[in-house]
Enzyme design. Structure first.
Site, short mmCIF file in Angstrom:
data_model
loop_
_atom_site.label_atom_id
_atom_site.label_comp_id
_atom_site.label_asym_id
_atom_site.label_seq_id
_atom_site.Cartn_x
_atom_site.Cartn_y
_atom_site.Cartn_z
NE ARG A 1 16.90 -5.11 31.09
CZ ARG A 1 16.64 -5.82 32.16
NH1 ARG A 1 16.75 -7.15 32.14
NH2 ARG A 1 16.28 -5.25 33.30
CB CYS B 1 36.71 -10.62 22.87
SG CYS B 1 37.10 -11.94 21.75
#
Ligand code: PLP
Length: 466
Positions: A363, A394
């Site tokens: 979110r 990453c």
């Protein structure tokens, strides 16, 4: 904004980088109780406990990351909606979080369930619930999903397109079942947090536009399709809404549609659904309402609008999701690395990396949601510093909590808890970077129940056909 702080000018500069709503805490160990479920405390050594169990034991027994549900709190929130909205139907929005046990809890507390895919429906069916108290949403339901919903005996289908009216009519004829349907109307109201916009036209994928006349056409098309039983109109205006202004405009527009349909056909439809979207507190800036206050306002709005239009008050329903599942749950992480990063002007921000991230809560990355966090495994005597809680993925945008004051001595091995993690966290979780999804456990009277087990690398490798 200037803050003065005992820790000196560097901390004061860093604090100045905080968003204006974030207050420098006088005690960095203290909990802002409104962000947490009712069963949450900190004990005298600063350890977070939920319903009588402390997080150190939870981490020892279950590992981290983990979503921890306070069962009594979730049930009480469901019950509060059922009580406040007596005479209405309350459907729990399953998309916010769903598993068989939670489906049973909300049903035991008096709620129906709103699902929006065949997958969510399968969970509710496996929970053994009465599917007549389930509604099916979706802007692109497949033939298989509609077929499944009709044969399983779902109580209502919320129609979202003209294609669906044709498709559903054919399936209903084949199965010799006459489904109860609602037409999802787009009211032009779009509400998020404290703001809403009410425009005449809509530019989004859901529903039939009232302003363009397509909602009226869809009502007539359903009404004229003998295989379908048209029961009413549905509207959902957004999420994280704290006031009822947006609902008022949406109610006015949907009830006008309802009255026009009655004038055209001589039929007053029986039902109106106002959707979900009731806001919760993720940070100190959020000021949610209560189900009782919401119910009072929505009842008054509907009564006034119906009387102005000269129509009877239809049978009403709502679909809260986040307001039931969100505050009941916190996410528990272990801190792995801590890195102070220099900012312009001599300030710094402490990057606190935990063993989860955007795969267990998208979110923040997806729509810049704000969260809070607390050091959960000990009391600290260090001063608060401006921190950012990040994950292990990453991706530079792999942020869980953008801005929070955490103790300056937070370190690897500490546990960190993020409240308000029950809604749209596990349900939107992914396996980005082949990270298995965390388990969901419930705590009641000091006992742990596993709701969803931890995913494993083996689970993920099993999908690889090579
Ligand atoms: C149709 C519908 N109903 C209910 C909800 C639940 O919203 P919330 O969880 O914000 O209450 C949603 C959320 O997207 C929705 O699309």
């Amino acid at each position: 904004m200037t803050h003065t702080h005992v820790a000196g000018s560097i901390h004061a500069d860093s604090a100045a980088r905080a968003p204006s709503w974030l207050r420098l805490p006088s005690d960095v160990n203290a909990l802002l109780q409104s962000l947490w479920s009712t069963g949450i405390r900190k004990d005298e050594s600063g350890v977070l406990t939920v319903a009588g169990l402390d997080v150190i034991e939870i981490a020892d027994r279950v590992g981290t990351p983990v979503y921890v549900v306070d069962e009594a709190d979730l049930r009480a929130r469901a019950r509060a909606f059922a009580d406040a909205f007596q005479g209405w139907d309350v459907y729990y929005a399953a998309k916010s979080f769903l598993c068989t046990t939670v489906a049973r809890w909300v049903s035991e507390e008096g709620l129906g369930i709103d699902v929006c895919t065949g997958g969510e429906l399968a969970v509710v069916q496996r929970a053994g619930l009465d599917l007549r108290r389930v509604g099916l949403h979706g802007n692109n339901k497949s033939v298989e999903e509609l077929w499944y919903a009709l044969s399983a005996g779902v109580g209502r289908i919320i129609i979202d397109s003209f294609d669906e009216i044709t498709k559903l009519g054919q399936i209903a004829e084949e199965l010799q079942i006459r489904p109860r349907v609602m037409v999802r109307a787009t009211t032009g109201v779009e509400a998020h947090t404290h703001e809403y916009i009410a425009t005449a036209h809509e530019d989004q994928k859901f529903g039939f536009s009232i302003a363009s006349g397509s909602a009226a056409d869809a009502l007539v098309a359903c009404y004229q399709q003998p295989a379908l039983e048209l029961i009413g109109i549905h509207s959902h205006i957004g999420s994280q809404i704290f006031d009822t202004e947006g609902f008022q405009v949406a109610a006015r527009r949907t009830l006008r549609l309802h009255a026009d349909f009655a004038a055209q056909t001589g039929v007053e439809l029986n039902e109106l659904d106002l959707g979900g979207g009731f806001g919760i507190a993720y940070t100190s800036a959020d000021t949610p309402s209560t189900p009782a206050a919401l119910a009072r306002s929505l009842r008054e709005i509907i009564a006034n609008e119906c009387s102005a239009l000269g129509v009877a008050v239809p049978h009403l329903s709502i679909e809260p999701g986040r307001a039931i599942s969100g505050p009941s749950t916190f996410a528990l992480y272990s801190v792995g690395t801590v890195k102070p990063v220099a900012l312009d002007g001599g300030a710094s921000r402490l990057y606190v990396a935990v063993d989860g991230g955007m795969s267990d809560n998208i979110r923040t990355a997806l729509y810049a949601a704000e969260y809070s966090a607390t050091l959960a495994s000990r009391r600290s005597a260090a001063p608060p510093v401006l921190a950012r809680v990040v994950g292990k993925h990453c991706e530079g945008g792999d942020i869980l909590v953008r801005d929070e004051f955490l103790p300056a001595d937070i370190a690897a091995g500490d546990l960190l808890a993020v409240p308000g993690s029950g809604a749209y966290s596990r349900s939107m979780a992914s396996n980005y970077n082949y990270v298995p999804r965390p388990p969901v456990i419930a705590i009641r009277d000091g006992q742990i129940t596993t709701l969803l087990r931890r995913e494993t690398i083996e689970d993920l490798l099993r999908l690889d056909a090579g």
